[in-house]
Design an enzyme around this catalytic site. Structure first.
Site, PDB file in Angstrom:
ATOM      1  N   ASP A   1       0.866  -1.173   0.000  1.00 55.88           N
ATOM      2  CA  ASP A   1       0.000   0.000   0.000  1.00 55.88           C
ATOM      3  C   ASP A   1       0.903   1.222   0.000  1.00 55.88           C
ATOM      4  OD1 ASP A   1      -2.718   0.802  -0.192  1.00 55.88           O
ATOM      5  OD2 ASP A   1      -2.541   1.728   1.772  1.00 55.88           O
TER       6      ASP A   1
ATOM      7  N   ARG B   1       8.729   2.239  -3.886  1.00 57.15           N
ATOM      8  CA  ARG B   1       8.430   0.815  -4.095  1.00 57.15           C
ATOM      9  C   ARG B   1       9.711   0.028  -4.331  1.00 57.15           C
ATOM     10  NH1 ARG B   1       4.811   1.729  -7.257  1.00 57.15           N
ATOM     11  NH2 ARG B   1       3.228   1.758  -5.627  1.00 57.15           N
TER      12      ARG B   1
HETATM   13  P1  ITT Z   1      -3.883  -2.057  -5.127  1.00 58.95           P
HETATM   14  O1  ITT Z   1      -4.478  -1.639  -3.827  1.00 58.95           O
HETATM   15  O2  ITT Z   1      -4.759  -2.997  -5.898  1.00 58.95           O
HETATM   16  O3  ITT Z   1      -2.487  -2.584  -4.992  1.00 58.95           O
HETATM   17  P2  ITT Z   1      -4.046   0.788  -5.776  1.00 58.95           P
HETATM   18  O4  ITT Z   1      -4.001   1.509  -7.093  1.00 58.95           O
HETATM   19  O5  ITT Z   1      -5.270   0.948  -4.935  1.00 58.95           O
HETATM   20  O6  ITT Z   1      -3.734  -0.748  -6.075  1.00 58.95           O
HETATM   21  P3  ITT Z   1      -2.456   1.954  -3.631  1.00 58.95           P
HETATM   22  O7  ITT Z   1      -3.662   1.964  -2.769  1.00 58.95           O
HETATM   23  O8  ITT Z   1      -1.208   1.390  -3.072  1.00 58.95           O
HETATM   24  O9  ITT Z   1      -2.755   1.188  -5.006  1.00 58.95           O
HETATM   25  O10 ITT Z   1      -2.090   3.404  -4.150  1.00 58.95           O
HETATM   26  C1  ITT Z   1      -2.935   4.482  -3.979  1.00 58.95           C
HETATM   27  C2  ITT Z   1      -2.758   5.456  -5.098  1.00 58.95           C
HETATM   28  O11 ITT Z   1      -1.511   6.120  -4.933  1.00 58.95           O
HETATM   29  C3  ITT Z   1      -2.715   4.861  -6.507  1.00 58.95           C
HETATM   30  O12 ITT Z   1      -3.992   4.686  -7.044  1.00 58.95           O
HETATM   31  C4  ITT Z   1      -1.903   5.901  -7.252  1.00 58.95           C
HETATM   32  O13 ITT Z   1      -2.728   6.953  -7.660  1.00 58.95           O
HETATM   33  C5  ITT Z   1      -0.953   6.400  -6.179  1.00 58.95           C
HETATM   34  N1  ITT Z   1       0.340   5.728  -6.304  1.00 58.95           N
HETATM   35  C6  ITT Z   1       0.736   4.551  -5.746  1.00 58.95           C
HETATM   36  N2  ITT Z   1       1.981   4.256  -6.100  1.00 58.95           N
HETATM   37  C7  ITT Z   1       2.394   5.258  -6.913  1.00 58.95           C
HETATM   38  C8  ITT Z   1       3.573   5.524  -7.622  1.00 58.95           C
HETATM   39  O14 ITT Z   1       4.610   4.685  -7.597  1.00 58.95           O
HETATM   40  N3  ITT Z   1       3.645   6.643  -8.356  1.00 58.95           N
HETATM   41  C9  ITT Z   1       2.622   7.509  -8.421  1.00 58.95           C
HETATM   42  N4  ITT Z   1       1.455   7.332  -7.791  1.00 58.95           N
HETATM   43  C10 ITT Z   1       1.338   6.212  -7.042  1.00 58.95           C
END
Ligand code: ITT
Length: 209
Positions: free
Chosen positions: A85, A194
């Site tokens: 997350d 990440r």
């Molecule tokens: P999962 O829960 O299915 O893994 P998610 O898209 O909901 O996928 P997260 O809750 O971890 O993923 O991430 C929340 C948001 O943060 C995601 O939708 C992106 O908009 C942003 N985000 C996450 N990682 C990012 C990255 O490496 N670069 C830019 N934005 C990111």
């Protein structure tokens, strides 16, 4: 490369390891596969195990959500797995959007709307310090482990670049004059939140295999 001079021996140790990555975000899956590729860990997707359900993500912290996703999969499918997350924490906004990064501007994963809202909320603001924070929850052999990765930087005043996903076009990591979207996946996947968390996961897996 993450594991430096130890990469060959780590590769040998990790090359038969298979782990499910509990994510519905294809960009995250692609990134993690790119980061782990040199070491031969096989990352199994939710599609590979025919999991089509929406995995709940209702906790109030990144740690809570990562564990909610990992536990859901482990309990339902009985497989070793990990979940990540990630949140974008903006200093002047008291670490918002943080755990609500995906739905900052509303319910869906609408990155354009999320970036627009953030840029509006920071309009005229001089302090643009921010950081991405990733928490990985790993459940393996009945034991549980957590790994964290952080990259600090700042929010630009406008979108720049075409690469990456989410907030990448407005996040400029410290030490660079380009956004993650301009730097592209090869650079991002060496320095990102990440990449750091996955690097710790990889080193740990090597230590127990
Ligand atoms: P999962 O829960 O299915 O893994 P998610 O898209 O909901 O996928 P997260 O809750 O971890 O993923 O991430 C929340 C948001 O943060 C995601 O939708 C992106 O908009 C942003 N985000 C996450 N990682 C990012 C990255 O490496 N670069 C830019 N934005 C990111």
């Amino acid at each position: 490369m993450f594991y430096g001079t130890h990469s060959l021996s780590l590769y040998k140790k990790l090359k038969k390891m298979k782990l499910v990555f509990a994510t519905n975000n294809q960009h995250k899956l692609d990134e993690v596969r790119q980061i782990t590729a040199p070491y031969g860990i096989e990352i199994v997707s939710l599609a590979d195990i025919h999991c089509q359900e929406e995995i709940p993500e209702t906790a109030e912290t990144l740690e809570g959500n990562a564990w909610q996703k990992a536990h859901f999969l482990q309990e339902k499918y009985g497989m070793d797995c990990f979940a990540d997350d990630t949140g974008l924490e903006v200093e002047v906004l008291h670490n918002a959007p943080g755990v609500y990064s995906a739905r900052y501007a509303g319910s869906g994963h609408d990155s354009e709307a999320n970036m627009k809202k953030l840029l509006q909320n920071l309009a005229g603001e001089k302090n643009r310090k921010a950081r991405f924070r990733t928490v990985i929850a790993l459940t393996i052999g009945g034991k549980e482990y957590t790994f964290e990765g952080i990259v600090s930087g700042k929010i630009t005043t406008e979108k720049r670049g075409e690469g990456g996903f989410g907030y990448d076009p407005i996040f400029m990591p410290d030490g660079y004059d380009k956004t993650f979207a301009e730097l592209g996946n090869d650079v991002k996947n060496q320095i990102s939140h990440r990449a750091q968390a996955v690097g710790k996961l990889g080193a740990f897996l090597a230590s127990i295999s």
